[in-house]
Design a protein around this motif. Sequence first.
Motif, short mmCIF file in Angstrom:
data_model
loop_
_atom_site.label_atom_id
_atom_site.label_comp_id
_atom_site.label_asym_id
_atom_site.label_seq_id
_atom_site.Cartn_x
_atom_site.Cartn_y
_atom_site.Cartn_z
N LEU A 228 92.15 -44.89 -25.62
CA LEU A 228 91.80 -44.50 -24.47
C LEU A 228 90.66 -45.12 -23.75
N ALA A 229 89.67 -45.38 -24.74
CA ALA A 229 88.36 -45.90 -24.53
C ALA A 229 88.77 -47.31 -23.91
N ALA B 231 88.67 -42.72 -10.47
CA ALA B 231 89.50 -43.80 -10.80
C ALA B 231 89.71 -43.84 -12.53
N LEU B 232 88.57 -43.41 -13.19
CA LEU B 232 88.46 -43.37 -14.53
C LEU B 232 89.07 -42.10 -15.23
N ALA B 233 89.42 -41.23 -14.47
CA ALA B 233 89.76 -39.78 -14.85
C ALA B 233 90.97 -39.91 -15.73
N PRO B 234 92.04 -40.43 -15.43
CA PRO B 234 93.18 -40.71 -16.34
C PRO B 234 92.81 -41.05 -17.88
N ALA B 235 91.59 -41.74 -18.10
CA ALA B 235 91.20 -42.14 -19.54
C ALA B 235 90.00 -40.94 -19.80
N THR B 236 89.09 -40.90 -19.18
CA THR B 236 87.98 -39.73 -19.38
C THR B 236 88.64 -38.35 -19.66
N LYS B 237 89.47 -37.79 -19.16
CA LYS B 237 89.70 -36.74 -19.30
C LYS B 237 90.74 -36.41 -20.60
N ASP C 238 87.40 -36.67 -23.40
CA ASP C 238 86.73 -35.38 -23.46
C ASP C 238 87.76 -34.47 -24.06
N SER C 239 88.82 -34.47 -23.80
CA SER C 239 89.81 -33.41 -24.66
C SER C 239 89.91 -33.56 -25.92
N LEU C 240 89.76 -34.89 -26.45
CA LEU C 240 89.82 -35.31 -27.83
C LEU C 240 88.43 -35.34 -28.46
N ASP D 84 87.92 -48.67 -20.09
CA ASP D 84 87.03 -50.34 -19.98
C ASP D 84 88.01 -51.09 -18.97
N GLU D 85 89.33 -50.96 -19.00
CA GLU D 85 90.06 -51.72 -18.09
C GLU D 85 90.08 -51.06 -16.80
N LEU D 86 90.12 -49.83 -16.49
CA LEU D 86 90.37 -49.02 -15.22
C LEU D 86 88.93 -49.40 -14.61
N GLN D 87 87.64 -49.24 -15.39
CA GLN D 87 86.39 -49.65 -14.83
C GLN D 87 86.24 -51.04 -14.25
#
Length: 380
Positions: free
Chosen positions: A171-172, A132-138, A141-143, A176-179
């Motif tokens: 993205l952070a 669920a958090l992948a749209p932000a965490t990916k 990670d890339s950045l 937080d919002e997705l979490q």
Amino acid sequence: MKKLMLGCLATVAVSGAFAQKKSVITGKVPAAFNNEYIYLFSASENGYQKLDSALVEKGAFKLQYGVTDTLQAMLSFSTKGDKLLRGNQPLFITPVDKMTFTLKTPGEPNAMSGAVIKGSELTRQQLEMDAALAPATKGMDSLNTMAQKMMMQEKKDTTGYYAMVTAYRKLAKEKDELQEKFMLSHTNYYVSLVTFYENMGGRVEDIAGTQQLLDKFPLALRESGIGQKATALLKASALLGKNQVAPDFSAPTPDGKTMKLSDLRGKYVLLDFWASWCGPCRAENPNVVKAYNKFKDKNFDILGVSLDRTGDAAKWTAAIEKDGLAWHHVSDLKWWKSDIAKLYMIHSIPQNFLLDPQGRIIATNLRGEALEKELEKVLH
């Protein structure tokens, strides 16, 4: 069937009375992992502790551990060869797990990403949250990878680096919002309660709002070990909430005398936690000086509490002089082990508490113009 599973899950998550026995994680990984060690660590408030390690042979490994309760854990891997691979995989482990870990291809940049993990309901929940958090965490990670490469360059692109930092912060915030969205829509998940507790931080300011969120979790989870920690943190934080009398204390002043907080009773007092080594504290000091000079003749005073280290009294007093902090100061020079910091649940600085003449807390963590505005309001 789903309700039955959740009922069993709550029992697994909250029980601390298991007889200790060995549980197992067996794994199948790519050949690139061969002849390297995979480590299993348990996570706690005191850091990571190694539970077991295993040499990867012919693409397989086996880890064993003995625990008596549900724990957060981490699988960790790093090669030493020409092709550097590093990775980690968060897990939840319990005394009844028989877990399998299957990875077909090393992930990027985390070599363990993409693994299929079975045999652990709590880890399944964690992986669902991760997805669920992948749209932000990916993107994060890339950045991170780009930033590391950029820092290695001889000529630094400061404009590009600033742009990446800005994008990372965006993205952070999205993460937080997705979490929060996942947590509130999965309050029957143990991992949601763990996330809730971690997000509470060292001290809760919004007692009522946080209690309302905690009450959304089922009773079985609230009575678990992590649920009891959340409740205890709320109760302790409430003692430092608005309209509560600030706990009294005494400590040495720079000239070796002893001063109590209650010595300033009858005035509005800013109880300011800082340290000479704290950059953000020193950056905030000009704002505090400005407020002090503006209101010091209007029944307002400040007591600075320094978290300087043992043996650093000279650095403490030098910072007071250099920053022009012409108010009262105390310190037990115990750094983060300061008895006063523990009393006020201080885990980061700068932090402050504004007290009324009766010693009651009326505001916390006033920064910059917020401090002046609050003082304008109460000292009109």
